[in-house]
Design an enzyme around this catalytic site. Structure first.
Site, PDB file in Angstrom:
ATOM      1  N   ASP A  79       1.052  -1.203  -0.026  1.00 18.14           N
ATOM      2  CA  ASP A  79      -0.229  -0.481  -0.162  1.00 18.14           C
ATOM      3  C   ASP A  79       0.987   1.623  -0.333  1.00 18.14           C
ATOM      4  OD1 ASP A  79      -1.962   1.900   0.966  1.00 18.14           O
ATOM      5  OD2 ASP A  79      -3.091   0.330   0.962  1.00 18.14           O
ATOM      6  N   ILE A  80       0.326   2.137  -0.734  1.00 14.67           N
ATOM      7  CA  ILE A  80       1.401   3.986  -0.941  1.00 14.67           C
ATOM      8  C   ILE A  80       1.210   4.572   0.516  1.00 14.67           C
ATOM      9  CG2 ILE A  80       1.438   3.322  -2.781  1.00 14.67           C
ATOM     10  CD1 ILE A  80      -0.753   5.552  -3.608  1.00 14.67           C
TER      11      ILE A  80
ATOM     12  N   ASN B 288     -12.908  -3.684   2.837  1.00 18.43           N
ATOM     13  CA  ASN B 288     -13.449  -2.722   3.075  1.00 18.43           C
ATOM     14  C   ASN B 288     -14.594  -2.799   1.565  1.00 18.43           C
ATOM     15  OD1 ASN B 288     -12.139  -1.490   5.463  1.00 18.43           O
ATOM     16  ND2 ASN B 288     -10.678  -0.463   3.962  1.00 18.43           N
TER      17      ASN B 288
ATOM     18  N   GLY C 166     -15.471   3.018   3.595  1.00 16.02           N
ATOM     19  CA  GLY C 166     -13.878   3.326   3.750  1.00 16.02           C
ATOM     20  C   GLY C 166     -13.298   2.914   2.421  1.00 16.02           C
ATOM     21  N   GLN C 167     -14.109   1.797   1.208  1.00 19.65           N
ATOM     22  CA  GLN C 167     -13.531   1.565   0.216  1.00 19.65           C
ATOM     23  C   GLN C 167     -13.581   3.292  -0.941  1.00 19.65           C
ATOM     24  OE1 GLN C 167     -16.106  -1.399  -1.969  1.00 19.65           O
ATOM     25  NE2 GLN C 167     -14.259  -2.102  -3.352  1.00 19.65           N
TER      26      GLN C 167
ATOM     27  N   HIS D 189     -10.361  -5.730  -2.645  1.00 20.64           N
ATOM     28  CA  HIS D 189      -9.232  -5.769  -2.351  1.00 20.64           C
ATOM     29  C   HIS D 189      -9.345  -5.810  -0.758  1.00 20.64           C
ATOM     30  CE1 HIS D 189      -9.771  -1.339  -2.085  1.00 20.64           C
ATOM     31  NE2 HIS D 189      -9.699  -1.167  -1.114  1.00 20.64           N
TER      32      HIS D 189
ATOM     33  N   HIS E 178      -6.396  -6.449   2.682  1.00 22.95           N
ATOM     34  CA  HIS E 178      -5.687  -5.663   2.934  1.00 22.95           C
ATOM     35  C   HIS E 178      -4.564  -6.374   4.152  1.00 22.95           C
ATOM     36  CE1 HIS E 178      -7.077  -1.385   2.679  1.00 22.95           C
ATOM     37  NE2 HIS E 178      -8.040  -1.574   2.435  1.00 22.95           N
TER      38      HIS E 178
END
Length: 112
Positions: free
Chosen positions: A31-32, A85, A91-92, A98, A100
């Site tokens: 994740d960035i 999410n 919070g998507q 995806h 996490h």
């Protein structure tokens, strides 16, 4: 592939990502904006908008890849969290399913 989907563009190689794991059907990348020392996103290469849209085989591949990431990152023994999410209220922000993979520190509950 959906042309306006960030994750589809990562799968296509149009957007760079730091890959943590890859199979024929699944891609995992760091994740960035990490929320824990280990924060990797695991996605199916095929576009699905939400977790409930995946077929059982794809969902299983995503979960198996998430576990492989946890092992490779060295967080499988102390513990890790898997989070999907689904929807804006959850919070998507990228509407390509995806998972996490979070770990590397104690994680509080409830999460937020």
């Amino acid at each position: 592939m959906t042309a306006d989907c960030l994750f589809c563009r990562i799968v296509a190689g149009e957007v760079p990502a730091r890959v943590a794991h890859e199979t024929d059907n699944v891609l995992a990348f760091h994740d960035i904006n990490p929320q824990a020392p280990t924060h990797v996103l695991v996605i199916p290469k095929e576009h699905f908008r939400a977790a409930g849209d995946m077929d059982p085989a794809t969902a299983g591949e995503v979960l198996q890849a998430a576990h492989q990431v946890a092992k490779a990152e060295g967080i499988d023994e102390d513990g890790y969290r898997l989070v999907f999410n689904t929807g804006r209220d959850a919070g998507q922000t990228v509407f390509h399913v995806h998972c996490h993979v979070l770990g590397g520190r104690p994680l509080a509950w409830p999460p937020g």
